[in-house]
Design a protein around this motif. Structure first.
Motif, PDB file in Angstrom:
ATOM      1  N   GLN A  60      -6.279  -5.220  -3.892  1.00  0.00           N
ATOM      2  CA  GLN A  60      -5.444  -4.149  -3.263  1.00  0.00           C
ATOM      3  C   GLN A  60      -4.979  -4.720  -1.863  1.00  0.00           C
ATOM      4  O   GLN A  60      -5.893  -3.308  -1.072  1.00  0.00           O
ATOM      5  CB  GLN A  60      -5.892  -2.939  -3.823  1.00  0.00           C
ATOM      6  N   PHE A  61      -4.819  -5.454  -1.158  1.00  0.00           N
ATOM      7  CA  PHE A  61      -4.771  -5.732   0.191  1.00  0.00           C
ATOM      8  C   PHE A  61      -3.436  -6.541   0.393  1.00  0.00           C
ATOM      9  O   PHE A  61      -2.490  -6.807  -0.649  1.00  0.00           O
ATOM     10  CB  PHE A  61      -5.766  -7.446   0.425  1.00  0.00           C
ATOM     11  N   GLN A  62      -2.875  -6.659   1.572  1.00  0.00           N
ATOM     12  CA  GLN A  62      -1.632  -7.059   1.970  1.00  0.00           C
ATOM     13  C   GLN A  62      -1.735  -7.816   2.979  1.00  0.00           C
ATOM     14  O   GLN A  62      -2.654  -7.680   3.195  1.00  0.00           O
ATOM     15  CB  GLN A  62      -0.546  -5.186   2.587  1.00  0.00           C
ATOM     16  N   TYR A 122      -4.856  -6.567   5.250  1.00  0.00           N
ATOM     17  CA  TYR A 122      -4.734  -5.136   5.480  1.00  0.00           C
ATOM     18  C   TYR A 122      -5.059  -4.190   4.383  1.00  0.00           C
ATOM     19  O   TYR A 122      -4.780  -4.520   3.047  1.00  0.00           O
ATOM     20  CB  TYR A 122      -3.411  -4.981   5.564  1.00  0.00           C
ATOM     21  N   ARG A 123      -5.903  -2.798   4.480  1.00  0.00           N
ATOM     22  CA  ARG A 123      -5.855  -2.079   3.313  1.00  0.00           C
ATOM     23  C   ARG A 123      -6.129  -0.866   4.107  1.00  0.00           C
ATOM     24  O   ARG A 123      -6.466  -0.036   4.792  1.00  0.00           O
ATOM     25  CB  ARG A 123      -7.834  -2.120   2.811  1.00  0.00           C
ATOM     26  N   ASP A 124      -4.396  -0.348   3.348  1.00  0.00           N
ATOM     27  CA  ASP A 124      -4.746   1.200   3.590  1.00  0.00           C
ATOM     28  C   ASP A 124      -4.419   1.121   5.270  1.00  0.00           C
ATOM     29  O   ASP A 124      -4.842   1.643   6.631  1.00  0.00           O
ATOM     30  CB  ASP A 124      -5.457   1.969   4.057  1.00  0.00           C
ATOM     31  N   ASP A 125      -3.067  -0.112   5.514  1.00  0.00           N
ATOM     32  CA  ASP A 125      -2.500  -0.409   7.194  1.00  0.00           C
ATOM     33  C   ASP A 125      -4.077  -1.021   7.864  1.00  0.00           C
ATOM     34  O   ASP A 125      -3.943  -0.658   9.671  1.00  0.00           O
ATOM     35  CB  ASP A 125      -2.390   1.108   7.979  1.00  0.00           C
ATOM     36  N   ILE A 126      -5.352  -0.810   7.718  1.00  0.00           N
ATOM     37  CA  ILE A 126      -6.210  -1.076   8.602  1.00  0.00           C
ATOM     38  C   ILE A 126      -6.870  -2.531   8.027  1.00  0.00           C
ATOM     39  O   ILE A 126      -6.537  -3.397   6.967  1.00  0.00           O
ATOM     40  CB  ILE A 126      -7.446  -0.878   8.374  1.00  0.00           C
TER      41      ILE A 126
END
Length: 532
Positions: free
Chosen positions: A206-208, A257-261
């Motif tokens: 679950q990463f961007q 990124y995960r949750d924009d972090i």
């Protein structure tokens, strides 16, 4: 008379001509064909350029270089670059003189010297060995000279390098055989510890992913400087070298990124001319993005089709990272003792390679001292081509029932794929029982000593397991009735597997007993034992 001296600017034209004569138009380092680039390297403090001059005629008959400071953080690592002798200078010992001069010029500045020798012929490998360099690996199809060509990697240690080496690297089983050979070749006792049940970093997805842009550089730099975890990937580049140098070296980053972090990043360089890539850095907030970053980079390399060869230098004391790379298609290609500095010690490094094209090692010309190492790498690459098929057999054959996914992969990697030809006799009575087969396809007929059929062995069934375990000779014959393929283990490989992984051995022995009972029920037991 031949004089070895430092190169001067006016030698650049002669050097360029020698490289062109040696490699034609296809040399993988085009800067050696550019006179201005050669002059810059000749004048650089980071490169030692030597030439062999005929003092009578003034002709330049050979050249060789050393690329200094190729490691990060002044690791005192140097690469002994290409050694070229002019056709008119061959047979005069110029190659040996150039190599000896290189060693004398730089030995006080180094701890580790490496040579990537061509494998199309033995010339450079032999010279390296004669001057104290030892074979530690084979880099498959790394060079692009028209067709791809492999490199035999040789290493020599200088000064206090080995005195500073950290003992007892922790290795996954797939790396251990290569490490043992490389350490012994470097006159070191193999002190490696095998991780019996290695685990990769967790599979989390679950990463961007974002490619690093200029404005992201300061953010990523602060992120990296805040990390204190032990480095597990090594390379000559580092993020804090500066954005300009990263760009000049064609370095790129994938940032997770995960949750924009921001939670992690993987850095790599690409050589478009050579169609190669090298991972040089991997930083993360925690363990979760590591596996995904490696797999995403491999996926992009495969999808874009711009890279044929991808490598990474992995910490030999980090089995979790080794296993992560292995599961993403990387294989151990070289083991380099005491390669990098870490605090006050030097660490061993495993060079792992993902070959994104098909492998054919038939053209290898390996000098005799390096053949055992090259054979190990060749076998691993050959196995990789058939590994999916072997894993599928492990999953379906009763002999391997109960193995975990990791155990299945380990067993499959210990086997070979064998072709079965109709009419082929696999063994006869009194032949050594030194092989175990699991039939993938086809059919094998079992006959007693009177050529009477007493049973057949088909897909997913094993053959020769009982005799091999009990260290006996065969009492029956095995004749291929229908052509197919088999998964093959030698007795030595099986003994090594059980010794290295007793957890797997317990499951195999349990399944051996169960399968034997089923065979005896199916076959005419009387005929098998009374008339055999």
């Amino acid at each position: 008379m031949i004089e070895i001296r430092r190169a001067r600017e006016e030698d650049a034209d002669a050097i360029r001509e020698m490289f062109h004569l040696a490699y034609g138009d296809d040399y993988f380092y085009p800067q050696y064909y550019n006179v201005q680039s050669l002059k810059r390297m000749i004048l650089s403090d980071d490169t030692l350029f030597l030439v062999a001059e005929d003092t009578k005629t003034g002709a330049i008959l050979g050249t060789a270089s050393v690329l200094l400071e190729v490691g990060a953080h002044a690791d005192l690592v140097a690469e002994f670059g290409r050694l070229v002798v002019h056709p008119e200078g061959r047979g005069q010992g110029i190659g040996g003189k150039l190599m000896q001069a290189r060693v004398e010029f730089v030995q006080d500045r180094l701890h580790v010297g490496m040579v990537e020798n061509r494998s199309a012929h033995e010339f450079s490998q032999r010279i390296s060995h004669q001057h104290g360099f030892h074979p530690v690996g084979l880099l498959p199809d790394k060079f692009k000279l028209g067709e791809r060509e492999s490199a035999a990697l040789y290493v020599r240690h200088f000064g206090q390098a080995l005195e500073l080496r950290r003992n007892h690297p922790h290795l996954i089983p797939e790396i251990y055989p290569l490490a043992r050979l490389a350490l012994e070749n470097c006159q070191l006792t193999c002190d490696a510890i095998i991780e019996a049940e290695p685990r990769a970093y967790p599979h989390v997805e679950q990463f961007q992913i974002q490619e690093m842009e200029s404005e992201l550089y300061p953010v990523l730099l602060r992120f990296e400087r805040g990390r204190i975890k032990q480095r597990e990937i090594f390379g000559r580049m580092r993020l804090h070298y500066g954005l300009f140098q990263l760009r000049a070296s064609h370095a790129q980053y994938l940032v997770a990124y995960r949750d924009d972090i921001m939670v992690g990043a993987i850095g790599y360089t690409v050589d478009e001319n050579e169609r190669t890539g090298k991972i040089f850095e991997l930083v993360s907030l925690d363990d979760t993005p590591i596996y995904y970053l490696v797999s995403e980079l491999v996926r992009r390399c495969q999808a874009e089709g711009q890279i044929d060869y991808l490598e990474a230098d992995v910490n030999a004391y980090s089995p979790q990272m080794q296993q992560t790379f292995l599961e993403n298609g990387f294989l151990p290609a070289a083991y380099i003792p005491a390669m990098v500095f870490n605090n006050v010690e030097r660490l061993d490094v495993v060079r792992m390679v993902n070959l994104l094209t098909s492998w054919n090692g038939d053209s290898l010309q390996v000098y005799e001292v390096g053949r055992p190492v090259a054979s190990l790498v060749d076998e691993s690459l050959t196995l990789k081509n058939v590994l999916p098929q072997l894993i599928q057999t492990v999953k379906s054959a009763p002999l391997f029932a109960g193995l975990s996914e990791e155990q299945q992969q380990y067993v499959a990697a210990s086997a070979e794929l064998e072709s079965l030809q109709a009419g082929e006799v696999l063994f006869r009575p009194d032949d050594p029982a030194d092989k175990i087969r699991v039939i993938i396809s086809g059919e094998v007929e079992i006959q007693n000593c009177h050529s009477q059929t007493v049973g057949t062995i088909g897909p997913d069934e094993s053959l020769g397991d009982l005799a091999s375990i009990s260290d006996q000779t065969h009492r029956v014959s095995a004749l291929v009735k229908a052509p197919g393929q088999a998964m093959l283990f030698s007795r030595e490989e099986l003994v090594q597997l059980v010794h290295t992984r007793p957890d797997i051995g317990m499951i195999l022995f349990r399944n051996f007993s169960r399968e034997l009972a089923e065979k005896l029920q199916r076959m005419n037991v009387h005929t098998l034992f009374k008339q055999d």
